[in-house]
Design an enzyme around this catalytic site. Structure first.
Site, PDB file in Angstrom:
ATOM      1  N   ASP A  26       1.372   1.169  -1.248  1.00  0.00           N
ATOM      2  CA  ASP A  26       2.400   0.638  -0.342  1.00  0.00           C
ATOM      3  C   ASP A  26       1.802   0.285   1.021  1.00  0.00           C
ATOM      4  O   ASP A  26       0.805   0.869   1.443  1.00  0.00           O
ATOM      5  CB  ASP A  26       3.517   1.687  -0.184  1.00  0.00           C
ATOM      6  CG  ASP A  26       4.777   1.071   0.431  1.00  0.00           C
ATOM      7  OD1 ASP A  26       4.962  -0.162   0.350  1.00  0.00           O
ATOM      8  OD2 ASP A  26       5.581   1.845   0.994  1.00  0.00           O
ATOM      9  N   HIS A  43      -0.771  -8.544   0.124  1.00  0.00           N
ATOM     10  CA  HIS A  43      -0.870  -8.324  -1.328  1.00  0.00           C
ATOM     11  C   HIS A  43      -2.246  -8.780  -1.829  1.00  0.00           C
ATOM     12  O   HIS A  43      -2.880  -8.111  -2.638  1.00  0.00           O
ATOM     13  CB  HIS A  43       0.226  -9.090  -2.076  1.00  0.00           C
ATOM     14  CG  HIS A  43       1.616  -8.667  -1.699  1.00  0.00           C
ATOM     15  ND1 HIS A  43       1.971  -7.347  -1.539  1.00  0.00           N
ATOM     16  CD2 HIS A  43       2.749  -9.385  -1.448  1.00  0.00           C
ATOM     17  CE1 HIS A  43       3.256  -7.272  -1.206  1.00  0.00           C
ATOM     18  NE2 HIS A  43       3.745  -8.493  -1.137  1.00  0.00           N
ATOM     19  N   LEU A 137     -12.691   4.582 -17.997  1.00  0.00           N
ATOM     20  CA  LEU A 137     -11.442   4.796 -17.268  1.00  0.00           C
ATOM     21  C   LEU A 137     -10.281   4.001 -17.891  1.00  0.00           C
ATOM     22  O   LEU A 137     -10.435   2.829 -18.222  1.00  0.00           O
ATOM     23  CB  LEU A 137     -11.647   4.321 -15.816  1.00  0.00           C
ATOM     24  CG  LEU A 137     -10.427   4.325 -14.901  1.00  0.00           C
ATOM     25  CD1 LEU A 137     -10.090   5.738 -14.464  1.00  0.00           C
ATOM     26  CD2 LEU A 137     -10.664   3.450 -13.674  1.00  0.00           C
TER      27      LEU A 137
HETATM   28  C1  IPE Z   1       7.144   0.977  -4.059  1.00  0.00           C
HETATM   29  O1  IPE Z   1       7.031   0.351  -2.816  1.00  0.00           O
HETATM   30  C2  IPE Z   1       6.773   0.034  -5.154  1.00  0.00           C
HETATM   31  C3  IPE Z   1       5.404  -0.475  -5.149  1.00  0.00           C
HETATM   32  C4  IPE Z   1       4.434  -0.131  -4.339  1.00  0.00           C
HETATM   33  C5  IPE Z   1       5.110  -1.410  -6.191  1.00  0.00           C
HETATM   34  P1  IPE Z   1       8.290  -0.246  -2.069  1.00  0.00           P
HETATM   35  O2  IPE Z   1       7.802  -0.796  -0.780  1.00  0.00           O
HETATM   36  O3  IPE Z   1       9.010  -1.191  -2.963  1.00  0.00           O
HETATM   37  O4  IPE Z   1       9.188   1.050  -1.859  1.00  0.00           O
HETATM   38  P2  IPE Z   1      10.399   1.319  -0.860  1.00  0.00           P
HETATM   39  O5  IPE Z   1      11.348   0.181  -1.009  1.00  0.00           O
HETATM   40  O6  IPE Z   1       9.822   1.381   0.519  1.00  0.00           O
HETATM   41  O7  IPE Z   1      10.946   2.639  -1.293  1.00  0.00           O
HETATM   42  C1  IPE Z   2       3.513  -2.689  -1.611  1.00  0.00           C
HETATM   43  O1  IPE Z   2       3.483  -3.176  -0.315  1.00  0.00           O
HETATM   44  C2  IPE Z   2       3.358  -3.762  -2.651  1.00  0.00           C
HETATM   45  C3  IPE Z   2       4.576  -4.071  -3.414  1.00  0.00           C
HETATM   46  C4  IPE Z   2       5.709  -3.448  -3.327  1.00  0.00           C
HETATM   47  C5  IPE Z   2       4.483  -5.171  -4.338  1.00  0.00           C
HETATM   48  P1  IPE Z   2       4.785  -3.663   0.402  1.00  0.00           P
HETATM   49  O2  IPE Z   2       4.967  -5.127   0.122  1.00  0.00           O
HETATM   50  O3  IPE Z   2       5.944  -2.813   0.043  1.00  0.00           O
HETATM   51  O4  IPE Z   2       4.402  -3.493   1.928  1.00  0.00           O
HETATM   52  P2  IPE Z   2       5.349  -2.928   3.086  1.00  0.00           P
HETATM   53  O5  IPE Z   2       5.831  -1.589   2.633  1.00  0.00           O
HETATM   54  O6  IPE Z   2       6.461  -3.904   3.244  1.00  0.00           O
HETATM   55  O7  IPE Z   2       4.448  -2.863   4.262  1.00  0.00           O
HETATM   56 MG    MG Z   3       6.718  -1.126   0.830  1.00  0.00          MG
END
Ligand code: IPE
Ligand code: IPE
Ligand code: MG
Length: 263
Positions: A26, A43, A137
């Site tokens: 995240d 990403h 792995l």
């Molecule tokens: C969780 O991250 C899902 C992934 C990293 C794929 P999110 O950014 O979607 O989670 P929330 O919305 O902050 O809980």
């Molecule tokens: C996690 O990073 C990746 C996915 C959920 C696909 P985020 O896109 O949630 O990044 P933040 O949390 O908004 O910074």
């Molecule tokens: Mg996020």
């Protein structure tokens, strides 16, 4: 089929190097925003972090790495971000499958694929097929995955195969129908990006997993950060419901037995 024990049914062996690490990657959007870049650049950069972490896990002898790439709730994001992510998955799968194969990595994808378009589904199937015989792995990517979906899907599949179990079935009977049935339960869970929540990831399998949260954003996560997480894991006492005294007594006994064997 499964040969993995359940942490609630038996007490698992604790290994110094985690056998299975699960990661919520995240913080990509915030990483990009801090650099005045569009979210999707985060990403893109996040793929590099994954590559580094996969390599580090392989070198350390971690058997299973499971990463959350797209949750069943991430469809709620703006359409252009969702379509960028889908395009990125295809590109990464097509570009990396041969490299993973050369590195003896077995790739698996968990989640509901029915909502992905055909091109992505084909790329997933081909990468899985190519690497299915590898013994290094196991990298599992959770895409359109949700912990609740996993449990519901398992129950539905079980009832389809065994309608006669409708009255009652056991945890051991359900286990083989869950997504990660062929892997040990995660020893260590890591969430980057500062949030301290599970966000519907592996609800069933995380029952006794050690949780580690870091403020580091996923695109900035690297081998050193991974080592910090593992060092934290190595300082935990995993009790699985027992008392600390019991755990210490058992490990003292193991040390004595080792000494006797050596003598
Ligand atoms: C969780 O991250 C899902 C992934 C990293 C794929 P999110 O950014 O979607 O989670 P929330 O919305 O902050 O809980
Ligand atoms: C996690 O990073 C990746 C996915 C959920 C696909 P985020 O896109 O949630 O990044 P933040 O949390 O908004 O910074
Ligand atoms: Mg996020």
């Amino acid at each position: 089929m499964t040969n993995q024990s359940s942490s609630t049914r038996t007490i698992p062996e604790v290994s110094i190097v985690p056998r299975h690490i699960a990661i919520i990657m995240d913080g990509n959007g915030r990483w990009a925003k801090q650099r005045f870049m569009p979210r999707v650049m985060g990403h893109q950069r996040g793929v590099e972090s994954l590559r580094e972490v996969v390599r580090a896990c392989r070198d350390m002898g971690v058997g299973y790495l499971t990463v959350f790439a797209f949750s069943s709730e991430n469809w709620r994001r703006p359409a252009d971000e969702v379509s960028f992510l889908m395009g990125l998955f295809i590109k990464v799968l097509e570009r990396e499958a041969a490299k993973m194969h050369r590195n003896n990595i077995r790739l698996k994808i968990i989640g509901d694929r029915s909502q992905f378009d055909e091109k992505l589904r084909i790329a997933m199937e081909e990468a899985e097929r190519l690497t299915s015989g590898n013994s290094g792995l196991t990298l599992t990517i959770a895409a359109n995955y949700g912990g609740r979906w996993d449990v519901m899907h398992a129950v539905h599949s079980l009832l389809q195969d065994h309608p006669e179990w409708g009255q009652s079935f056991t945890e051991d009977q359900l286990q083989p129908y869950l997504s990660m049935s062929d892997a040990p339960e995660p020893d260590l869970f890591i969430r980057t990006g500062g949030e301290q929540r599970i966000s519907n990831f592996m609800l069933w399998q995380l029952a006794y997993t050690e949780l580690y949260f870091t403020d580091t954003l996923w695109p900035a996560f690297n081998k050193i950060e991974l080592e910090k997480a593992i060092a934290s894991y190595q300082n935990r006492e995993r009790r699985f419901g027992r008392t600390s005294e019991q755990v210490q007594q058992i490990s003292a006994q193991v040390q004595t037995d080792k000494g006797t064997t050596r003598a």
